[in-house]
Scaffold this active site. Sequence first.
Site, mmCIF file in Angstrom:
data_model
loop_
_atom_site.group_PDB
_atom_site.id
_atom_site.type_symbol
_atom_site.label_atom_id
_atom_site.label_comp_id
_atom_site.label_asym_id
_atom_site.label_seq_id
_atom_site.Cartn_x
_atom_site.Cartn_y
_atom_site.Cartn_z
ATOM 1 N N SER A 147 -3.924 30.924 44.828
ATOM 2 C CA SER A 147 -4.548 32.028 44.104
ATOM 3 C C SER A 147 -3.585 33.205 44.099
ATOM 4 O O SER A 147 -2.714 33.301 44.975
ATOM 5 C CB SER A 147 -5.855 32.426 44.799
ATOM 6 O OG SER A 147 -6.376 33.634 44.281
ATOM 7 N N TYR A 160 -11.380 34.697 51.838
ATOM 8 C CA TYR A 160 -10.771 33.913 50.765
ATOM 9 C C TYR A 160 -9.265 34.159 50.715
ATOM 10 O O TYR A 160 -8.474 33.209 50.615
ATOM 11 C CB TYR A 160 -11.422 34.277 49.432
ATOM 12 C CG TYR A 160 -10.877 33.501 48.255
ATOM 13 C CD1 TYR A 160 -11.291 32.192 48.020
ATOM 14 C CD2 TYR A 160 -9.975 34.071 47.371
ATOM 15 C CE1 TYR A 160 -10.818 31.472 46.938
ATOM 16 C CE2 TYR A 160 -9.483 33.358 46.287
ATOM 17 C CZ TYR A 160 -9.903 32.058 46.076
ATOM 18 O OH TYR A 160 -9.423 31.347 45.011
ATOM 19 N N LYS A 164 -6.188 31.365 51.241
ATOM 20 C CA LYS A 164 -5.166 31.058 50.243
ATOM 21 C C LYS A 164 -3.763 31.426 50.721
ATOM 22 O O LYS A 164 -2.785 30.760 50.367
ATOM 23 C CB LYS A 164 -5.513 31.751 48.920
ATOM 24 C CG LYS A 164 -6.782 31.213 48.262
ATOM 25 C CD LYS A 164 -6.703 29.713 48.001
ATOM 26 C CE LYS A 164 -7.929 29.190 47.278
ATOM 27 N NZ LYS A 164 -7.839 27.733 46.995
#
Length: 236
Positions: A147, A160, A164
């Site tokens: 991401s 998150y 990533k």
Amino acid sequence: MASSMSGSTAARTVLITGVSRGLGRALAVELSKRGHTVIGCSRTQTKLDSLQSELTSPDRHLLLAVDVRSNSSVEELARVVMEKKGVPDIIVNNAGTINKNNKIWDVPLEEFDTVIDTNVKGIANVLRHFIPLMLPNKQGIIVNMSSGWGRSGAALVAPYCASKWAIEGLSRSVAEELPDGMAVIALSPGVINTEMLESCFGASASPYQTPEAWALKAATMILNLTAADNGASLTV
């Protein structure tokens, strides 16, 4: 990226995790349209059943209910895949989730664990059981979905982002462990209008491109990855 357009014409077997929705589903449909064999997994059998009917030549593909967070579930996936389809040419580690917008001290423990278990341990489980299958032939491409938030920070999605960033580091490290002929790549899809984006952006997610539009470009890029791309961090 080292690429050869002729490489995309040969029929490949592509394993995609998290095919029940979003990018994984769109990529599976697009690859099936191009004549490739899709091995897809998701936790939800009903969504797999609906995807099966969307795939071109549905009998050619293999869709299985798997929880990538479970090492034993992925181990069984590898066994069934070898029995029915053989070693995949390409693996796309797409299964992922995001926390609800919250400062880190307000993110519930269970939610934090779900993000890490899915996004990091889920990929590690796939690598653990599928890389050994690829090693004898010294060929195979592994794409770990990253991401833009795996290369920068953002408030309210720290779990998150952490997951990533971990995938970026994991991918680069595993790239150093693979023999010549294989490759692992961290791939950022850019900003796509998916359920995960809506959970962060709300209604402002709508102007971004659809998963289907993304899959048109992503399928071409993924099919043209070669061993020369090993260790790269790319963006579609």
